[in-house]
Structure formats: C-alpha cells, structure tokens
Design an enzyme around this catalytic site. Sequence first.
Site, PDB file in Angstrom:
ATOM      1  N   ASP A 112      -1.552  -7.354  -6.249  1.00 53.27           N
ATOM      2  CA  ASP A 112      -1.604  -5.917  -6.544  1.00 53.27           C
ATOM      3  C   ASP A 112      -0.283  -5.246  -6.191  1.00 53.27           C
ATOM      4  OD1 ASP A 112      -2.824  -3.251  -7.076  1.00 53.27           O
ATOM      5  OD2 ASP A 112      -2.456  -3.032  -4.928  1.00 53.27           O
ATOM      6  N   ARG A 131       4.163  -1.966 -12.729  1.00 52.30           N
ATOM      7  CA  ARG A 131       3.548  -0.910 -13.555  1.00 52.30           C
ATOM      8  C   ARG A 131       4.320   0.396 -13.436  1.00 52.30           C
ATOM      9  NH1 ARG A 131      -1.929  -0.643 -10.920  1.00 52.30           N
ATOM     10  NH2 ARG A 131      -2.219   1.210 -12.208  1.00 52.30           N
ATOM     11  N   LYS A 141      -8.135  -3.841  -3.001  1.00 46.44           N
ATOM     12  CA  LYS A 141      -7.706  -3.563  -1.624  1.00 46.44           C
ATOM     13  C   LYS A 141      -8.890  -3.291  -0.701  1.00 46.44           C
ATOM     14  CE  LYS A 141      -4.595  -0.747  -3.365  1.00 46.44           C
ATOM     15  NZ  LYS A 141      -3.419  -0.342  -4.118  1.00 46.44           N
TER      16      LYS A 141
END
Length: 435
Positions: free
Chosen positions: A161, A168, A187
Amino acid sequence: MRMVDLIEKKRDGKTLTTEEVNFVIKGFTDGSVPDYQMSAFAMAVFLKGMTEKEYSDLTMAMVHSGDTIDLSNIEGIKVDKHSTGGVGDTTTLVLGPLVASLDIPVAKMSGRGLGHTGGTIDKLEAVEGFHVELTEEEFTKQVNDIKLAVIGQTGDLTPADKKLYALRDVTATVNSIPLISSSIMSKKIAAGADAIVLDVKTGAGAFMKDIDDARDLAKAMVKIGNNVGRQTVAVISDMSQPLGFAIGNALEVKEAIDTLKGEGPKDLEELCLVLGSQMVVLAKKAETLEEARAKLLENMKNGKALEVFKAFLVAQGGDGSVVDDPSKLPQAKFVQEVVAQQDGYVSQIVADAVGTAAMKLGAGRATKESVIDLAVGLMLNKKVGEAVKKGESLVTVYSSTEDISEVEKDLLENIKISTEKVEEPTLVYDLIMEA
Ligand code: URA
Ligand code: CA
C-alpha cells in the site's frame, strides 16, 4: 503469469482472479513488477473499476504484503475506529477512553503524518512525559489492565500500500474507490482489528467532497470488511465545517477532556456517541445502539471515562493531573480574537481553509520535516447557524508570534456571514451497514 497480460485484461474491463490479484501485489512488493507496469495497472483499475471480489482480494493481498499485528493475547473483541480525515477531528482522543471505560479493549496503533494539526500521537504528546514507545508486551499488558493503549507505528505494515499510494499520487490515480477502499481497509486489518467502525467524512474539509462519493466509498469498505471476516459499519458525517471548537494539539486535548466530562461541543459529543455506540454493539457490550448510547453517556456523567483517560496517560508516562487542571498543557504565547466585521448569521466555516490557517500557525506539518508547535491553534467561538454581532469574536487565535494578520485575513475570508438566518448543517448523513 505475465504482468502485461493482467494489465491488458484489466484494460479491457475483465475480472481478475484471486491468483492474478495476488501475482500483481506480490510482484510489485518484491520489485519484479516495475513501477511503470504498476502505474499502467492502477490507471486501468481507475478507468475500469473492480468487482467487490477483486477489491476484497486486493485488500487481503496488501495485508499479506508485510507484517500483521497479532492482538490475540488481548482479551475481548478489538474494535477499531477509522476516520477518513478532517479538520479538528478530536473523536479518537474521546472515543478511546470512552469506549475503554465499558471494558472494551482499545489497542490503537497511531501515527503522526501530515495535516492541519498533528496526528493522535502528536496531540497526546502535548501531555508532559507522554510517550508511545511501548514494547509489544507492555502494549498487550496495558490493554488487558486498563483497556487502552496507543503505540507508534511498528513493523512493516502493508508495504504494498505504501508503494502503491506513492505511485498513485503521481499518476493521477488516487481518486478511485477500489484503490482507496483497499488502501484504508488493508491498514486496519493488518493492525489487527476484529471489527471496524468507519467515519467517512464529506464536505469541504474531507477527502470526499461529495456525499454520493462518500457513500460509495463507505459501501465499498463495508463490503470489504464483511467479505474478509471483519464486521464493519460506516457512518457518513459532515466535514463542511471543522468538528468541535478546537483545531490544534493541546487545544484538542483540552477539548477531549471537556467532552469526556459531557461538557464538550455538542457536535463532537454527538459524533462520538454515534460512533461509540456502533463500537459498543460490535464489541457485544450492548444489544442495541440505544442501550450502548445510554452506557456511554453514563460513563461521561459518572467520571469513569475521564478516569480511564487519566490512567492511560499515567501508564504511558504522562502527567495525569492535566485532566484536573488543563492549564498544565502547553500554553501559547499570544491569545488574540478575530472578530466579526458585520452582524448576521455564520453561514459557512470552510473547513479545509480554516485547517490550513491552523497549520500556518504551526499546529500541523506541511512537510515531513516540519516541527509542530503543540500550543498553537484556533478555537471557534461560533459555528454555522449561530447569530453573531459586529465586533463579537468568531475565533480565538493561539499563536507564538504577535502578528497574526495573515491568519486573520484567511479566517475572515473563510468564515462567511449572511444576513439571512442559516440552518445548522446535518452532522450525520447516513449509516452504512451490510445490505
Ligand atoms: N487514505 C488512504 O489511506 N489511502 C487512500 O488511498 C486514500 C486515503
Ligand atoms: Ca475539534
């Protein structure tokens, strides 16, 4: 399997299998899938979307990309709360002790991060001596003993992530529901939550400015949680104006103390009761939301919630007497008022702009290197819907320098006053539970 084929498959709007999603995330984490391929993949997801099963698979693949926290030595159902982020959101400081006072374990891992104010840990560090450097054993023991502990980020949680979020950010692929929902949920799950209550904010100060987007994000996260065996509910709440009165670190600790006594701002108290009731029901300490709310209110009134807060501060090295005497918190050098320039009704307090004003005073970090001033910040004296007279204080500014002209200008521009009466905004828009 080849990454290029999976990019093509997603580009053409087809559905990936669990094995294919795992291949993408495993490869990206170990470096065998380069950034340029992952960027193309993220864009394909952005444009074509993902099915509920795909983004649930994506979530679990990210959970398994790194360490996970094992809370099995802590007795009871561990319920975590997550907010998608807002301005002056003091709920975590209130909900921890409040929920723990009903014998519900709150084992919180928290961060500092960037923003208008510090993160939960920064705020708590406004209490002299407080620290979050606990060993895993100390953390577990403290939660079992007093039901509440906060620890700093430990281990290498969800590295996929971290890497993907950074990518991103620079490839215009942040704003995608499958990508945001899997990012947040991975998360929470890696941090060991059995059940999750989400506070999805909407309005100017939120990530999701639009209520329909907030609702779609909430639905996706609730589906993920329930698909992977973590009961999840979401509340959609207002972040058009800041929550409560305080925006700043020590100021929010004081606000949390007031709220734990039942003497806090009404909107903050109400949101804490709404979120807290969900947590209590998920932890199976009440059958209904009404029963849960009554129990939470009782522990505000009888002092138990505040007692837990004090015990928690002391357990982590802090000066517990701030609870009885908040003037022991860091105090700003200058305290000045920003006053209304006309009579009328407060019609708007643009949350993000007011948050940025607090950050300019030094309450939050603009970059990772910024140093926070725990004493500074803003106290709103009026909220949307309230009447105000020319010359009356709108905001009290706590600063380290005497000249606050720039912040004053920002505040006057972003606290709008109308001559017509204005309704108080809705605080809780919706509740999303599994269909
Ligand atoms: N917050 C996250 O943690 N991830 C996102 O993708 C967006 C917001
Ligand atoms: Ca607040």
